[in-house]
Motif scaffolding. Sequence first.
Motif, PDB file in Angstrom:
ATOM      1  N   UNK A  11      -4.118 -15.720  22.176  1.00 40.95           N
ATOM      2  CA  UNK A  11      -3.428 -14.461  21.907  1.00 40.95           C
ATOM      3  C   UNK A  11      -3.180 -13.665  23.185  1.00 40.95           C
ATOM      4  N   UNK A  12      -2.055 -13.009  23.248  1.00 35.82           N
ATOM      5  CA  UNK A  12      -1.721 -12.161  24.381  1.00 35.82           C
ATOM      6  C   UNK A  12      -2.584 -10.904  24.358  1.00 35.82           C
ATOM      7  N   UNK A  13      -2.959 -10.432  25.540  1.00 36.96           N
ATOM      8  CA  UNK A  13      -3.575  -9.124  25.645  1.00 36.96           C
ATOM      9  C   UNK A  13      -2.528  -8.072  25.315  1.00 36.96           C
ATOM     10  N   UNK A  14      -2.966  -7.009  24.665  1.00 34.80           N
ATOM     11  CA  UNK A  14      -2.069  -5.923  24.341  1.00 34.80           C
ATOM     12  C   UNK A  14      -2.180  -5.500  22.895  1.00 34.80           C
ATOM     13  N   UNK A  15      -1.187  -4.781  22.423  1.00 34.32           N
ATOM     14  CA  UNK A  15      -1.160  -4.219  21.074  1.00 34.32           C
ATOM     15  C   UNK A  15      -0.229  -5.048  20.203  1.00 34.32           C
ATOM     16  N   UNK A  16      -0.755  -5.535  19.091  1.00 34.30           N
ATOM     17  CA  UNK A  16       0.011  -6.334  18.134  1.00 34.30           C
ATOM     18  C   UNK A  16       0.213  -5.481  16.882  1.00 34.30           C
ATOM     19  N   UNK A  17       1.444  -5.088  16.657  1.00 37.40           N
ATOM     20  CA  UNK A  17       1.754  -4.060  15.661  1.00 37.40           C
ATOM     21  C   UNK A  17       1.985  -4.628  14.266  1.00 37.40           C
ATOM     22  N   UNK A  18       1.294  -4.053  13.294  1.00 34.99           N
ATOM     23  CA  UNK A  18       1.529  -4.288  11.862  1.00 34.99           C
ATOM     24  C   UNK A  18       1.690  -5.779  11.557  1.00 34.99           C
ATOM     25  N   UNK A  19       0.705  -6.563  11.956  1.00 34.89           N
ATOM     26  CA  UNK A  19       0.834  -8.023  11.867  1.00 34.89           C
ATOM     27  C   UNK A  19      -0.088  -8.673  10.842  1.00 34.89           C
ATOM     28  N   UNK A  20      -1.035  -7.931  10.248  1.00 38.97           N
ATOM     29  CA  UNK A  20      -2.015  -8.556   9.348  1.00 38.97           C
ATOM     30  C   UNK A  20      -2.172  -7.772   8.046  1.00 38.97           C
ATOM     31  N   UNK A  21      -2.272  -8.524   6.945  1.00 38.03           N
ATOM     32  CA  UNK A  21      -2.581  -7.955   5.633  1.00 38.03           C
ATOM     33  C   UNK A  21      -3.920  -8.482   5.151  1.00 38.03           C
TER      34      UNK A  21
ATOM     35  N   UNK B 295     -10.195   1.974   4.662  1.00 37.55           N
ATOM     36  CA  UNK B 295      -9.145   2.674   5.398  1.00 37.55           C
ATOM     37  C   UNK B 295      -8.210   3.368   4.412  1.00 37.55           C
ATOM     38  N   UNK B 296      -7.876   4.620   4.709  1.00 39.00           N
ATOM     39  CA  UNK B 296      -7.076   5.422   3.779  1.00 39.00           C
ATOM     40  C   UNK B 296      -5.712   4.796   3.520  1.00 39.00           C
ATOM     41  N   UNK B 297      -5.143   4.136   4.503  1.00 39.25           N
ATOM     42  CA  UNK B 297      -3.822   3.537   4.336  1.00 39.25           C
ATOM     43  C   UNK B 297      -3.881   2.323   3.418  1.00 39.25           C
ATOM     44  N   UNK B 298      -4.952   1.527   3.553  1.00 38.41           N
ATOM     45  CA  UNK B 298      -5.111   0.366   2.673  1.00 38.41           C
ATOM     46  C   UNK B 298      -5.399   0.800   1.243  1.00 38.41           C
ATOM     47  N   UNK B 299      -6.203   1.830   1.075  1.00 38.71           N
ATOM     48  CA  UNK B 299      -6.522   2.307  -0.273  1.00 38.71           C
ATOM     49  C   UNK B 299      -5.267   2.809  -0.989  1.00 38.71           C
ATOM     50  N   UNK B 300      -4.345   3.337  -0.216  1.00 34.61           N
ATOM     51  CA  UNK B 300      -3.083   3.806  -0.789  1.00 34.61           C
ATOM     52  C   UNK B 300      -2.134   2.647  -1.064  1.00 34.61           C
ATOM     53  N   UNK B 301      -2.183   1.618  -0.218  1.00 32.05           N
ATOM     54  CA  UNK B 301      -1.263   0.490  -0.331  1.00 32.05           C
ATOM     55  C   UNK B 301      -1.980  -0.796   0.054  1.00 32.05           C
ATOM     56  N   UNK B 302      -2.404  -1.632  -0.905  1.00 28.41           N
ATOM     57  CA  UNK B 302      -3.112  -2.881  -0.591  1.00 28.41           C
ATOM     58  C   UNK B 302      -2.299  -3.873   0.240  1.00 28.41           C
ATOM     59  N   UNK B 303      -1.004  -3.642   0.379  1.00 26.50           N
ATOM     60  CA  UNK B 303      -0.172  -4.495   1.228  1.00 26.50           C
ATOM     61  C   UNK B 303       0.002  -3.892   2.629  1.00 26.50           C
ATOM     62  N   UNK B 304      -0.783  -2.871   2.926  1.00 28.30           N
ATOM     63  CA  UNK B 304      -0.710  -2.253   4.243  1.00 28.30           C
ATOM     64  C   UNK B 304      -0.943  -3.292   5.336  1.00 28.30           C
ATOM     65  N   UNK B 305      -0.168  -3.211   6.395  1.00 30.96           N
ATOM     66  CA  UNK B 305      -0.295  -4.146   7.512  1.00 30.96           C
ATOM     67  C   UNK B 305      -1.071  -3.490   8.656  1.00 30.96           C
ATOM     68  N   UNK B 306      -2.164  -4.138   9.024  1.00 32.71           N
ATOM     69  CA  UNK B 306      -3.024  -3.657  10.097  1.00 32.71           C
ATOM     70  C   UNK B 306      -2.505  -4.116  11.461  1.00 32.71           C
ATOM     71  N   UNK B 307      -2.713  -3.267  12.450  1.00 30.54           N
ATOM     72  CA  UNK B 307      -2.408  -3.594  13.840  1.00 30.54           C
ATOM     73  C   UNK B 307      -3.711  -3.867  14.586  1.00 30.54           C
ATOM     74  N   UNK B 308      -3.598  -4.534  15.737  1.00 25.69           N
ATOM     75  CA  UNK B 308      -4.794  -4.918  16.493  1.00 25.69           C
ATOM     76  C   UNK B 308      -4.499  -4.877  17.983  1.00 25.69           C
ATOM     77  N   UNK B 309      -5.473  -4.380  18.749  1.00 29.65           N
ATOM     78  CA  UNK B 309      -5.403  -4.381  20.207  1.00 29.65           C
ATOM     79  C   UNK B 309      -6.399  -5.395  20.755  1.00 29.65           C
ATOM     80  N   UNK B 310      -5.959  -6.186  21.740  1.00 27.34           N
ATOM     81  CA  UNK B 310      -6.829  -7.166  22.402  1.00 27.34           C
ATOM     82  C   UNK B 310      -6.833  -6.838  23.892  1.00 27.34           C
TER      83      UNK B 310
END
Length: 235
Positions: free
Chosen positions: A95-105, A186-201
Amino acid sequence: MTTERLQILVDHCKAQGFPVYNEPNLVNILYLEGADEDGTPNRDEFNRWNDRRILYDLGPDGKPRLLYNAVATTEPGKEATMSPAAKAVGGVARIMFGFHSEAWEMGFHKNAWHPALVQRGTVWVHRDLNQDGFRTNDKISKAQGLNQHSTSPTADPDSVGLYSAGCLVGRNWIPHTLFIAILKADARYRKNPKFRFSTTVLDTTKINWNATGLNATGWSAKEMRKPMLDATKTN
């Protein structure tokens, strides 16, 4: 990891222009490659569990709160790196170092008993075709099937092996279940179970642990972001 050291990581992310979710109960996912529990750089040996999986949020006072810190790997194992399957796709994914936006459910990794963050968006990786265990001069491409999972309920492996072919993997099962539980709160997941999480490496060797403020960084924003920007231009 102390609050002071966590603050340095948050400042580092801000200095790179990486989003930091700044309200309580909005969880930030961060992986620190080649680091011990307190963030101290380690030898980052190939095929070893020597990275950190971290969750934090920001409290009402704006200060970061450490929610989770467990041993993991951000790098593929030796067997996965050397496999014919990896060679067939141009090299194992790193994986590349950096911020990976809205990539995981939220979902499951291979089996219904294995909760995980499952890749649903774009993730950029280096392809380790020369099998040297480094990103240097490797081709950059998009990855598929790069999940955030664990090993198994009974495993305590010494080496990464086939547990990661590019996935972000927690070494031990019980800490992994806590990782999932915190994200499900997480408040966003509780509101929407299809919420996409972002991750920083992040590469821990690029963190200036003696720094304070928004300049807590060993790389400039241009240096950190350029590889990902170049990758988007070639695809």
